[in-house]
Scaffold this motif. Structure first.
Motif, short mmCIF file in Angstrom:
data_model
loop_
_atom_site.label_atom_id
_atom_site.label_comp_id
_atom_site.label_asym_id
_atom_site.label_seq_id
_atom_site.Cartn_x
_atom_site.Cartn_y
_atom_site.Cartn_z
N TYR A 1 7.04 0.15 1.89
CA TYR A 1 6.90 -1.49 2.14
C TYR A 1 6.99 -1.96 0.61
O TYR A 1 8.02 -3.20 0.36
N TYR A 2 6.94 -1.09 -0.25
CA TYR A 2 7.19 -1.63 -1.88
C TYR A 2 8.70 -1.57 -2.05
O TYR A 2 9.25 -2.84 -2.68
N LYS A 3 9.52 -0.73 -1.47
CA LYS A 3 10.97 -0.71 -1.71
C LYS A 3 11.56 -2.02 -0.93
O LYS A 3 12.45 -2.73 -1.30
N LYS A 4 10.73 -2.22 0.28
CA LYS A 4 11.28 -3.49 1.27
C LYS A 4 11.11 -4.85 0.30
O LYS A 4 11.85 -5.77 0.10
N ALA A 5 9.98 -4.79 -0.53
CA ALA A 5 9.42 -5.81 -1.41
C ALA A 5 10.51 -6.19 -2.43
O ALA A 5 10.67 -7.31 -2.62
N VAL A 6 10.84 -4.96 -3.16
CA VAL A 6 11.64 -5.24 -4.23
C VAL A 6 12.92 -5.56 -3.67
O VAL A 6 13.71 -6.47 -4.39
N TYR B 1 0.64 -1.15 -0.01
CA TYR B 1 -0.02 0.09 -0.07
C TYR B 1 0.83 1.30 -0.02
O TYR B 1 0.19 2.27 -0.31
N ASN B 2 2.16 1.17 0.28
CA ASN B 2 2.93 2.44 0.49
C ASN B 2 4.43 2.14 -0.23
O ASN B 2 4.66 0.96 -0.45
N GLU B 3 5.01 3.26 -0.57
CA GLU B 3 6.38 3.17 -1.14
C GLU B 3 7.31 2.66 -0.35
O GLU B 3 8.33 1.58 -0.69
N LEU C 1 4.20 -10.95 -7.74
CA LEU C 1 2.77 -10.57 -8.23
C LEU C 1 2.23 -9.30 -7.31
O LEU C 1 1.84 -8.48 -7.88
N LEU C 2 2.79 -9.16 -5.97
CA LEU C 2 2.56 -7.87 -5.19
C LEU C 2 3.29 -6.68 -5.82
O LEU C 2 2.47 -5.59 -6.00
#
Length: 117
Positions: A11-16, A7-9, A40-41
């Motif tokens: 968490y996105y960076k952590k996932a990447v 939902y946020n940048e 997928l996320l």
């Protein structure tokens, strides 16, 4: 880690970052499963927050013509008469499905270029 919808940048960076760490995971391992979920996320988040720009089909066709040294008359076998080619390239007429198929093959373009809304 149990991943959830991004939902946020931050968490996105952590996932990447995690996806990059386990990118070469062996098949059928927990890391491989995690990578599949992460990809997928990440894709879902990117589709929502980083949309690709729309391609101007006419500009793309004109660029391809210039690259290949083509003139309007070179498109007559694909599009039709001289006047029809002129009308298409000036934007006065729409590209038909039949034309799109032929142009796709002629210029080796991806079909989705012609499928934009």
């Amino acid at each position: 880690m149990n991943w959830k919808v991004i939902y946020n940048e931050a968490y996105y960076k952590k996932a990447v970052k995690r996806a990059m760490e386990i990118f070469h995971a062996e098949p059928n391992t927990p890391e491989d499963d995690e990578l599949g979920v992460l990809l997928l996320l990440i894709k879902d988040y990117e589709d929502k927050h980083y949309p690709l720009p729309q391609v101007d089909v006419l500009a793309l066709i004109k660029d391809k013509m210039q690259e290949q040294g083509l003139k309007n008359k070179d498109l007559e076998p694909i599009i039709g008469s001289k006047g029809y080619v002129s009308s298409i390239l000036s934007g006065r007429r729409e590209i038909t499905l039949s034309m799109a198929k032929k142009l796709k093959q002629f210029f080796n373009l991806p079909a989705d270029v012609f499928m934009q809304v």
